[in-house]
Design a protein around this motif. Structure first.
Motif, PDB file in Angstrom:
ATOM      1  N   TYR A  91       0.897  -1.579   0.028  1.00  0.00           N
ATOM      2  CA  TYR A  91      -0.635   0.265  -0.245  1.00  0.00           C
ATOM      3  C   TYR A  91       0.612   0.960  -0.329  1.00  0.00           C
ATOM      4  O   TYR A  91       1.807   1.660   0.712  1.00  0.00           O
ATOM      5  N   ARG A 125      -6.142  -3.905  -2.200  1.00  0.00           N
ATOM      6  CA  ARG A 125      -6.916  -4.824  -2.029  1.00  0.00           C
ATOM      7  C   ARG A 125      -6.949  -5.832  -2.344  1.00  0.00           C
ATOM      8  O   ARG A 125      -7.591  -6.591  -2.485  1.00  0.00           O
ATOM      9  N   GLN A 148      -6.362  -7.729  10.462  1.00  0.00           N
ATOM     10  CA  GLN A 148      -8.577  -7.248  10.755  1.00  0.00           C
ATOM     11  C   GLN A 148      -8.097  -8.454   9.407  1.00  0.00           C
ATOM     12  O   GLN A 148      -9.536  -8.685   9.849  1.00  0.00           O
ATOM     13  N   THR A 171     -13.324  -1.135   1.997  1.00  0.00           N
ATOM     14  CA  THR A 171     -13.211   0.158   0.555  1.00  0.00           C
ATOM     15  C   THR A 171     -11.416   0.577   1.344  1.00  0.00           C
ATOM     16  O   THR A 171     -11.103   0.968   0.501  1.00  0.00           O
ATOM     17  N   GLU A 172     -11.936   0.253   2.321  1.00  0.00           N
ATOM     18  CA  GLU A 172     -10.252   0.731   3.162  1.00  0.00           C
ATOM     19  C   GLU A 172      -9.209  -0.062   2.591  1.00  0.00           C
ATOM     20  O   GLU A 172      -9.737  -1.501   3.074  1.00  0.00           O
ATOM     21  N   PRO A 173      -7.941   0.197   2.976  1.00  0.00           N
ATOM     22  CA  PRO A 173      -6.820  -0.985   2.976  1.00  0.00           C
ATOM     23  C   PRO A 173      -6.979  -2.115   4.702  1.00  0.00           C
ATOM     24  O   PRO A 173      -7.745  -1.073   5.240  1.00  0.00           O
ATOM     25  N   LEU A 174      -6.743  -3.458   4.557  1.00  0.00           N
ATOM     26  CA  LEU A 174      -6.481  -3.891   6.046  1.00  0.00           C
ATOM     27  C   LEU A 174      -5.441  -4.187   6.079  1.00  0.00           C
ATOM     28  O   LEU A 174      -4.532  -4.404   5.336  1.00  0.00           O
ATOM     29  N   PRO A 205      -0.486  -1.651   6.359  1.00  0.00           N
ATOM     30  CA  PRO A 205      -1.908  -2.300   5.937  1.00  0.00           C
ATOM     31  C   PRO A 205      -2.183  -2.697   4.372  1.00  0.00           C
ATOM     32  O   PRO A 205      -0.155  -2.233   3.959  1.00  0.00           O
TER      33      PRO A 205
END
Length: 130
Positions: free
Chosen positions: A22, A62, A89, A82-85, A59
């Motif tokens: 990311y 996607r 997570q 929709t957000e980086p994990l 993170p």
């Protein structure tokens, strides 16, 4: 007369995509410069600590999140992710096993099965034509 070629370079976003990380989580020096093909190869073969840390803990972008969950990127969006994990997570999502995730995994399994079926049909057709 010989002309020297300049080294092939890429934007940091392209390099981050190729490295599977990311971009906003990378160091400022990486984000603000350009990356040569040689530098990219060196990062891939001998990743520095920051790159190993990002690949291990996130993170994650996607495509990496989707792959780790066994679903498509579109499936992530349908599930509201929709957000980086981070890796933690992603593990939490796996353990929770929400309904949307199970549905997307089943969908992905069907897509893979259909792709394999079509590939086999094409192989059989090619064998008959040979």
């Amino acid at each position: 007369m010989s002309s020297q070629q300049s080294p092939q370079t890429m934007k940091p976003a392209t390099a981050a995509k190729k490295l599977g990380v990311y971009l906003p989580a990378t160091p400022a020096a990486f984000r603000e410069g350009v990356v040569s093909r040689a530098e990219l190869n060196e990062l891939q073969t001998n990743p520095p600590e920051w790159l190993r840390e990002l690949r291990q803990n996130g993170p994650h972008p996607r495509p990496v999140v989707a792959a780790r969950l066994g679903i498509s990127i579109a499936g992530l969006a349908r599930g509201g992710v929709t957000e980086p994990l981070t890796t933690a997570q992603i593990e939490d999502l796996r353990e929770e096993g929400p309904e949307w995730l199970e549905k997307e995994r089943a969908t992905q399994a069907e897509v893979r099965k259909e792709t394999a079926r079509i590939k086999k049909l094409h192989e059989q057709k090619d064998a008959k034509e040979s």
